[in-house]
Scaffold this active site. Structure first.
Site, PDB file in Angstrom:
ATOM      1  N   LYS B  96       1.093  -1.288  -0.175  1.00 39.11           N
ATOM      2  CA  LYS B  96       0.217  -0.448  -0.492  1.00 39.11           C
ATOM      3  C   LYS B  96       0.878   1.484  -0.175  1.00 39.11           C
ATOM      4  O   LYS B  96       1.574   1.637   0.959  1.00 39.11           O
ATOM      5  CB  LYS B  96      -0.970   0.327   0.919  1.00 39.11           C
ATOM      6  CG  LYS B  96      -1.935   1.228   0.935  1.00 39.11           C
ATOM      7  CD  LYS B  96      -2.867   1.343   2.872  1.00 39.11           C
ATOM      8  CE  LYS B  96      -2.884   2.403   2.744  1.00 39.11           C
ATOM      9  NZ  LYS B  96      -4.140   2.910   4.050  1.00 39.11           N
ATOM     10  N   GLY B 157      -8.379   9.480   9.125  1.00 38.87           N
ATOM     11  CA  GLY B 157      -8.936   9.332  10.529  1.00 38.87           C
ATOM     12  C   GLY B 157      -9.800  10.510  10.986  1.00 38.87           C
ATOM     13  O   GLY B 157     -10.011  10.265  11.835  1.00 38.87           O
ATOM     14  N   ALA B 184      -9.323   5.682   2.773  1.00 37.89           N
ATOM     15  CA  ALA B 184      -9.500   6.880   4.382  1.00 37.89           C
ATOM     16  C   ALA B 184     -10.668   7.501   4.716  1.00 37.89           C
ATOM     17  O   ALA B 184     -11.291   7.887   3.630  1.00 37.89           O
ATOM     18  CB  ALA B 184      -7.946   6.865   4.276  1.00 37.89           C
ATOM     19  N   GLY B 185     -10.731   7.806   6.053  1.00 34.88           N
ATOM     20  CA  GLY B 185     -11.725   9.255   5.528  1.00 34.88           C
ATOM     21  C   GLY B 185     -12.912   8.764   6.949  1.00 34.88           C
ATOM     22  O   GLY B 185     -14.296   9.210   6.125  1.00 34.88           O
ATOM     23  N   ASN B 206      -9.571   1.814   9.317  1.00 29.35           N
ATOM     24  CA  ASN B 206      -9.561   2.155  10.657  1.00 29.35           C
ATOM     25  C   ASN B 206      -9.868   2.544  11.424  1.00 29.35           C
ATOM     26  O   ASN B 206     -10.204   1.734  12.326  1.00 29.35           O
ATOM     27  CB  ASN B 206      -7.491   1.859  10.468  1.00 29.35           C
ATOM     28  CG  ASN B 206      -6.881   1.644  11.363  1.00 29.35           C
ATOM     29  OD1 ASN B 206      -5.613   1.149  11.073  1.00 29.35           O
ATOM     30  ND2 ASN B 206      -6.855   1.010  12.527  1.00 29.35           N
ATOM     31  N   THR B 207      -8.933   4.147  11.719  1.00 24.83           N
ATOM     32  CA  THR B 207      -9.782   4.920  12.391  1.00 24.83           C
ATOM     33  C   THR B 207     -12.239   4.731  12.843  1.00 24.83           C
ATOM     34  O   THR B 207     -12.055   4.321  14.229  1.00 24.83           O
ATOM     35  CB  THR B 207      -9.939   6.775  12.233  1.00 24.83           C
ATOM     36  OG1 THR B 207      -7.506   6.424  11.934  1.00 24.83           O
ATOM     37  CG2 THR B 207      -9.782   7.204  13.720  1.00 24.83           C
TER      38      THR B 207
END
Lengths: 65, 257
Positions: B96, B157, B184-185, B206-207
């Site tokens: 990645k 995040g 992401a996001g 993830n977050t």
């Protein structure tokens, strides 16, 4: 001999990279190495000789996103 | 089923492995999400703590495919060197690829990204480029040898969801055959459902899961949302309209005429 290991100055007696890794406490660990910004594959370590002031990076798996 | 280079996966939900309250919660969240791909990283190892060795054992026990990242790299040289190191440690040609260009938004440096992707693809890596929705950059990444793209939904995040719907829809329409993964996001499961409804092939999170009050429950919720979004896409959503259309038949309406 003093080398910069992961950003901290360390004293090592060994000039050969595999022995230096053992001496620094990485024996048997799954790590990847770079010397002065250049990747050193595990197979190349035996042919890699350290010099005073070298910058050694020792990286291992870590959480990532 | 989703084909990523030479690999076919069933799950459309890819998980990051960072910021969980504990290794056990991470393991439980991966299972609840039914994720087959988990992103990992490389960091400086302390000889005393050997934290990386314990983490690597945990990931291997999960039986997932790992996707190493080049997170934190700000130059092509750093990213390429990190990719080489990751290939050796993780035993995969997947990478990645992140080249960060701006610290407040963690926006990719798309110029460095294309350069690094060209180098790594030529060396046999299977590159997962973390990019923006920019069409021209996407063209360049594909020309460099990338077989898929990972456009951001919003800054890493931030939990904002799909920030630029117009741009993301244009990207999907422009490259109908290229696997596109929103990376992401995202903040809540409806964001993930929306990504799949728009035709994106998968999401990487993830977050939103790791920092949720109950990460395992949130992982399950995202898995359900992604299933719903994919089913909706395959079922053919209606086009939005500006004016109302009665859903109850008007023929035979009482009291008229």
């Amino acid at each position: 001999m003093k080398i910069l290991v992961n950003g901290a100055w360390r004293e090592t007696a060994s000039r050969e990279l595999p022995q230096a890794l053992e001496e620094l406490g990485y024996g048997g660990a799954v790590v990847s190495t770079a010397l002065n910004g250049e990747f050193i594959a595990a197979a190349q370590r035996a042919d890699t000789v350290l010099a005073d002031g070298d910058r050694l990076e020792v990286l291992a798996p870590m959480q990532g996103g | 089923m989703l084909r990523l280079y030479q690999t076919t996966v069933h799950s459309r939900l890819m998980l990051g492995s960072a910021r969980y309250p504990s290794p056990q919660v991470l393991a439980d969240a991966v299972k609840a999400a039914r994720a087959e791909i988990v992103t990992v990283s490389l960091r400086r190892e302390s000889a005393g703590e050997r934290a990386g060795q314990a983490f690597w054992s945990l990931i291997r026990e999960l039986g997932v495919r790992v996707l190493p990242n080049t997170a934190g790299c700000h130059s092509v040289k750093e990213a390429v060197t990190t990719a080489h190191m990751a290939r050796e440690v993780f035993g995969t040609t997947w990478i990645k690829l992140e080249v960060i260009g701006e610290d407040d938004t963690l926006q990719p440096d798309v110029f460095g990204l294309v350069d690094a992707a060209r180098t790594l693809c030529a060396e046999g890596f299977e590159v997962f480029p973390y990019t923006t929705e920019d069409l021209v950059v996407a063209e360049r990444l594909l020309a460099a040898g990338c077989g898929l793209l990972m456009p951001w939904g919003a800054p890493i995040g931030s939990g904002r969801g799909l920030n630029n719907l117009f741009g993301l829809k244009a990207l999907r329409a422009h490259f109908p055959e290229v696997p596109l993964i929103i990376d992401a996001g995202l903040g809540v499961p409806s964001h993930a459902a929306q990504a799949l409804e728009l035709g994106f092939d998968a999401v990487l999170l993830n977050t939103a899961i790791a920092q949720a009050g109950d990460p395992v429950r949130m992982a399950a919720a995202f898995a359900q949302a992604i299933e719903a979004g994919l089913a909706a896409r395959q079922a053919g959503p209606i086009e939005p309209r500006d004016l109302a259309v009665p859903s109850t038949p008007v023929i035979g309406t009482a009291f008229r005429g």
